[in-house]
Design an enzyme around this catalytic site. Structure first.
Site, short mmCIF file in Angstrom:
data_model
loop_
_atom_site.label_atom_id
_atom_site.label_comp_id
_atom_site.label_asym_id
_atom_site.label_seq_id
_atom_site.Cartn_x
_atom_site.Cartn_y
_atom_site.Cartn_z
N PHE A 71 0.80 -1.22 0.00
CA PHE A 71 0.00 0.00 0.00
C PHE A 71 0.83 1.28 0.00
O PHE A 71 0.28 2.37 0.00
CB PHE A 71 -0.95 0.01 1.21
CG PHE A 71 -1.86 -1.19 1.24
CD1 PHE A 71 -2.81 -1.38 0.24
CD2 PHE A 71 -1.76 -2.13 2.25
CE1 PHE A 71 -3.65 -2.48 0.25
CE2 PHE A 71 -2.60 -3.24 2.27
CZ PHE A 71 -3.54 -3.41 1.26
N ASP B 207 0.56 -13.18 13.48
CA ASP B 207 1.44 -13.23 12.30
C ASP B 207 2.90 -12.97 12.69
O ASP B 207 3.59 -12.19 12.04
CB ASP B 207 0.97 -12.21 11.26
CG ASP B 207 1.51 -12.52 9.86
OD1 ASP B 207 1.93 -13.68 9.61
OD2 ASP B 207 1.53 -11.61 9.01
#
Length: 303
Positions: free
Chosen positions: A48, A160
């Site tokens: 992004f 994660d």
């Protein structure tokens, strides 16, 4: 599915306003703008946008400035994920968690003002050296166990943990850096499948409801990868990786230290309730014998 940008713009604006990290009751200040910073070299690039070394002009304080493009965020429909990341990371104050100091945005971009970790990514260190020694690995395990215990106490599951999401501070201390998949859940129970294939725990693969013990599995996988140079279930195909995870098919190389084998085998358990708790990692004989953790001076005064 793509999100219509014109429809999502108000949603993104709402998400950003709701995620503001400043504490209530603080005096109103002029909103920050990109003109308040001297921008330096790029530190990394993501889906992004990019991260840059930056310095606040007024205070000369060095930060990492994460620049995200609103159009990309809207296109991927991850406005709420960004809001969650900002909300979570802004309220975590721990020496082994990267600080998110603040954020601001303009018509095209969102800017996250992050702590600068001068020694870069753990992933790149692992690529250079292929493996880490016992002292370095045990130190990282102690740092992560302490940081994750802090997260879990605040009802935050990271989900994660992997080398790519860990940065290194001035003294080489680990900083958990990416909270994009994190979740704040008062019950600590979830069912969403996320994370990275080699690090997925059995309960996620099987679609079972899971809790914060997914993070215990992940640091067990990480400990193995740091010492061996590759994750324990890495295989030629996704299906074979899944099969080995579900069977907890861990193969230790002969050179693997016995103490590390013991720690890893206690973390990589099929049943989440059988995994070694974070508090026990901190006092595990192999960690205690080899860890050289040094707390930065600011940690003593951290809220």
């Amino acid at each position: 599915m793509e999100t219509d940008a014109s429809a999502s713009a108000p949603l993104l604006q709402t998400c950003l306003q709701a995620a503001h990290p400043e504490q209530p009751g603080q005096p109103a200040r002029r909103p920050l703008a990109i003109q308040d910073f001297d921008i330096g070299c790029p530190l990394g690039k993501g889906k992004f946008g990019s991260v840059y070394l930056a310095r606040l002009k007024e205070s000369r304080f060095i930060v990492a400035l994460k620049v995200l493009f609103k159009s990309q965020i809207e296109k991927e429909g991850v406005e709420h994920q960004l809001r969650r990341e900002v909300e979570i990371q802004a309220h975590l104050h721990h020496p082994n968690i990267l600080r998110l100091y603040n954020y601001f945005h303009d018509t095209r971009r969102v800017y996250l003002i992050l702590e600068y970790a001068p020694r870069g990514e753990l992933y790149k260190e692992l690529l250079r050296s292929h493996t880490l020694d016992e002292k370095r690995t045990a130190t990282i395990m102690e740092e992560l166990a302490d940081a994750l215990a802090y997260c879990h106490a605040k009802k935050v599951i990271h989900r994660d943990i992997k080398p790519e999401n860990l940065l290194l501070g001035f003294r080489g201390e680990v900083k958990i850096a990416d909270f994009g998949w994190s979740v704040h859940t008062p019950s600590l129970r979830r069912k969403t499948m996320c994370g990275t294939l080699d690090y997925l725990p059995p309960e996620m693969i099987e679609g079972r409801t899971y809790d914060e013990k997914v993070d215990l599995w992940c640091i067990g996988v990480l400990c193995y990868e740091l010492l061996v140079g590759s994750p324990p279930f890495e295989s030629a195909s996704h299906s074979e990786t899944y099969r080995r995870i579900l069977k907890v098919d861990v193969r230790f190389p002969p050179a693997m230290p016995v103490g590390a084998q013991d720690l890893i085998s206690r973390l990589l358990r099929f049943q989440p309730g059988e995994r070694l708790p974070l508090s026990q990692i901190l006092v595990h004989p192999w960690v205690k014998a080899h860890s050289r953790r040094v707390l930065p001076p600011c940690a003593q005064a951290a809220p």
